[in-house]
Enzyme design. Structure first.
Site, PDB file in Angstrom:
ATOM      1  N   ASN A 109     -24.912  16.761  49.409  1.00  0.00           N
ATOM      2  CA  ASN A 109     -24.630  15.549  48.771  1.00  0.00           C
ATOM      3  C   ASN A 109     -23.042  15.171  48.758  1.00  0.00           C
ATOM      4  O   ASN A 109     -22.359  15.755  47.902  1.00  0.00           O
ATOM      5  CB  ASN A 109     -25.230  15.593  47.506  1.00  0.00           C
ATOM      6  CG  ASN A 109     -25.274  14.048  46.649  1.00  0.00           C
ATOM      7  OD1 ASN A 109     -24.645  13.057  47.227  1.00  0.00           O
ATOM      8  ND2 ASN A 109     -25.585  13.978  45.375  1.00  0.00           N
ATOM      9  N   ARG A 151     -28.048  14.046  51.702  1.00  0.00           N
ATOM     10  CA  ARG A 151     -28.488  12.737  50.953  1.00  0.00           C
ATOM     11  C   ARG A 151     -27.665  11.470  51.633  1.00  0.00           C
ATOM     12  O   ARG A 151     -26.483  11.551  51.623  1.00  0.00           O
ATOM     13  CB  ARG A 151     -28.057  13.131  49.481  1.00  0.00           C
ATOM     14  CG  ARG A 151     -28.355  11.901  48.603  1.00  0.00           C
ATOM     15  CD  ARG A 151     -27.741  11.958  47.197  1.00  0.00           C
ATOM     16  NE  ARG A 151     -27.895  10.750  46.694  1.00  0.00           N
ATOM     17  CZ  ARG A 151     -27.072   9.973  45.672  1.00  0.00           C
ATOM     18  NH1 ARG A 151     -26.037  10.463  45.474  1.00  0.00           N
ATOM     19  NH2 ARG A 151     -27.456   8.995  45.126  1.00  0.00           N
ATOM     20  N   HIS A 160     -32.144   5.985  43.956  1.00  0.00           N
ATOM     21  CA  HIS A 160     -32.343   7.096  43.095  1.00  0.00           C
ATOM     22  C   HIS A 160     -34.080   7.229  43.635  1.00  0.00           C
ATOM     23  O   HIS A 160     -34.888   7.846  42.936  1.00  0.00           O
ATOM     24  CB  HIS A 160     -32.781   6.785  41.811  1.00  0.00           C
ATOM     25  CG  HIS A 160     -31.310   6.619  40.869  1.00  0.00           C
ATOM     26  ND1 HIS A 160     -31.135   6.074  39.959  1.00  0.00           N
ATOM     27  CD2 HIS A 160     -30.254   7.390  41.418  1.00  0.00           C
ATOM     28  CE1 HIS A 160     -30.030   6.035  39.525  1.00  0.00           C
ATOM     29  NE2 HIS A 160     -29.435   6.936  40.180  1.00  0.00           N
ATOM     30  N   ARG A 163     -21.511   0.013  35.372  1.00  0.00           N
ATOM     31  CA  ARG A 163     -22.184  -1.256  35.968  1.00  0.00           C
ATOM     32  C   ARG A 163     -23.043  -1.917  35.269  1.00  0.00           C
ATOM     33  O   ARG A 163     -23.606  -1.760  34.255  1.00  0.00           O
ATOM     34  CB  ARG A 163     -23.037  -0.612  37.139  1.00  0.00           C
ATOM     35  CG  ARG A 163     -22.505   0.221  38.364  1.00  0.00           C
ATOM     36  CD  ARG A 163     -23.545   0.663  39.274  1.00  0.00           C
ATOM     37  NE  ARG A 163     -23.163   2.135  39.477  1.00  0.00           N
ATOM     38  CZ  ARG A 163     -23.972   2.775  40.007  1.00  0.00           C
ATOM     39  NH1 ARG A 163     -25.184   2.675  40.212  1.00  0.00           N
ATOM     40  NH2 ARG A 163     -23.731   4.252  40.294  1.00  0.00           N
ATOM     41  N   GLU A 202     -33.170  16.297  43.162  1.00  0.00           N
ATOM     42  CA  GLU A 202     -33.113  15.698  44.402  1.00  0.00           C
ATOM     43  C   GLU A 202     -32.705  16.723  45.533  1.00  0.00           C
ATOM     44  O   GLU A 202     -33.406  16.558  46.573  1.00  0.00           O
ATOM     45  CB  GLU A 202     -31.916  14.744  44.101  1.00  0.00           C
ATOM     46  CG  GLU A 202     -32.283  13.407  43.394  1.00  0.00           C
ATOM     47  CD  GLU A 202     -31.109  12.684  42.831  1.00  0.00           C
ATOM     48  OE1 GLU A 202     -30.486  13.293  42.102  1.00  0.00           O
ATOM     49  OE2 GLU A 202     -31.153  11.488  43.403  1.00  0.00           O
TER      50      GLU A 202
END
Ligand code: AMP
Length: 400
Positions: free
Chosen positions: A8, A89, A178, A238, A383
């Protein structure tokens, strides 16, 4: 059996996990952080040990070299040939990818063309991939997309109500993010849904980035993030969804450029912006306890947004059999889990088992009471194992 590496790569970091497949056993994991700096940090965990070094890591290629050297020097593997596949990823797969794809020229070109839709991510992923490719040129590599799981949404769920020709010309739509996490969580949740014909799941990935997904029959039907990961619920820095005219009005009022305001919405808003304290929910809770009103407001907004989405998705799914909490906040904070469940009590009959919830951190468990109308579970997300599974699947295909 085969060793596969899940990667990742972010703009200034490179996380990795080496798996023995198909057992899904983690051989080692680690992180190169602050890439581009003289005081970067390289951490590797293996055999119950953790080594950490501060050193200059000026680019991703060097981070990959450090990692591969460490694997040999520490005796984790004897030769790089033992790594049979790598999985990477990729945040944005756009309209091109509804599942993982083998890396080749065409895949690379498409990922590159999607950089404008994930400026903080896709470019960095490619840098990470290319650094591995240089050292392991013949090792099969797979791209695993955060957006792929969400490609099953129907047109009315992913289309924004802007002039249709813009949607088509510029590929503007809800892509979500996600997805690898939500898919993993829904698969892990199968054991709680035995005997239910068409299982309905609301999956809450609540970390510094946060999203909620409505899942029916293990397929995504709706998700909170939008064209980019800026949409949906409020996050660490965010905004999540806001009236778009706020953007325009802020440009006018502050005389800042559109780009500056966009950056502020991505990096200076959310928990950080409202509280003025921190983007980390632990700091927000601590400040709230000391009577900080803005920290309290930040939490109230966060709960409101999460509850609004759960309510929306309850209706979208026509009910709900299971609510899942995951990621940094969802896995570690009993306070947030309890507050959210309490907000669902009156309307949806959710009852939390406070005794189980308060003692629980980062471990899978049912946290709802027997009397709850909807089962609620905590499932730690993974993940990397999803990436490793797809890398191993590619390897098996190649070996046939
Ligand atoms: P993630 O992006 O999934 O790694 O989540 C990171 C975020 O999880 C941090 O920024 C914190 O806001 C949150 N977090 C981690 N541990 C805790 C905790 N014990 N209590 C509350 N929030 C936490």
């Amino acid at each position: 059996m085969a060793k596969v590496m899940a990667v990742n790569a972010g703009s200034s970091s490179l996380k990795f996990k080496l798996f023995e497949m198909p057992e899904e056993k983690v051989i080692c994991s680690g992180l190169a952080d602050r890439i581009g700096h003289k005081d970067a940090i390289f951490t590797i965990k293996y055999n119950g040990k953790k080594d950490e070094k501060v050193l200059p890591i000026l680019d991703h290629s060097y981070a990959v070299k450090l990692l591969l050297d460490a694997l040999i020097k520490k005796g984790i593997i004897k030769s790089l040939n033992e790594i049979k596949a790598t999985g990477h990823r990729i945040v944005q797969g756009g309209k091109y990818f509804s599942k993982s794809a083998e890396f080749n020229k065409d895949t690379e070109k498409k990922i590159e063309s999607l950089i404008p839709l994930a400026p903080l991510h896709n470019g960095a992923h490619l840098v990470g991939f290319r650094a591995f490719k240089k050292v392991l040129p013949n090792t099969p590599a797979v791209a695993v997309f955060d957006t792929a799981f969400h490609q099953s949404m129907s047109e009315e769920d992913y289309t924004f109500p802007i002039p249709y020709e813009y949607s088509k010309k510029y590929d503007i739509r809800r892509y979500g993010a996600h997805g690898t996490s939500h898919q993993y969580l829904s698969l892990e949740a199968k054991k709680y849904l035995k005997g239910i014909k068409h299982p309905k799941i609301i999956s809450c990935h609540l970390g510094s980035g946060a999203s909620i997904t409505a899942i029916k029959d293990y397929k995504c039907v709706a998700t909170s993030m939008g064209l980019t990961p800026l949409g949906g619920i409020m996050m660490g820095t965010r905004t999540g969804d806001i009236d778009p005219s706020v953007f325009n009005y802020l440009v006018t009022c502050t005389k800042k450029s559109a780009e500056e305001i966009y950056q502020i919405m991505n990096k200076k808003s959310g928990f950080l912006g409202v509280s003025g304290v921190s983007n980390d929910s632990r700091d927000i809770i601590a400040a709230e306890k000391k009577g900080n009103k803005r920290a309290h407001l930040a939490n109230l907004i966060f709960f409101r947004r999460v509850l609004d989405y759960i309510g929306q998705y309850y209706v979208r799914l026509g009910g709900c059999d299971l609510i899942i909490f995951s990621a940094g906040i969802g896995e570690n904070s009993d306070i947030y889990r309890e507050k959210i469940c309490e907000g669902l009590k009156e309307s949806l009959g959710v009852v939390i088992n406070k005794k189980v919830n308060t003692t629980l951190r980062g471990k899978e468990a049912i946290i709802s009471d027997k009397s709850s109308k909807i089962k609620v579970v905590l499932i730690p997300t993974d993940e990397e194992v999803m990436i490793a599974r797809d890398a191993y699947a590619l390897l098996k295909k190649k070996r046939k």
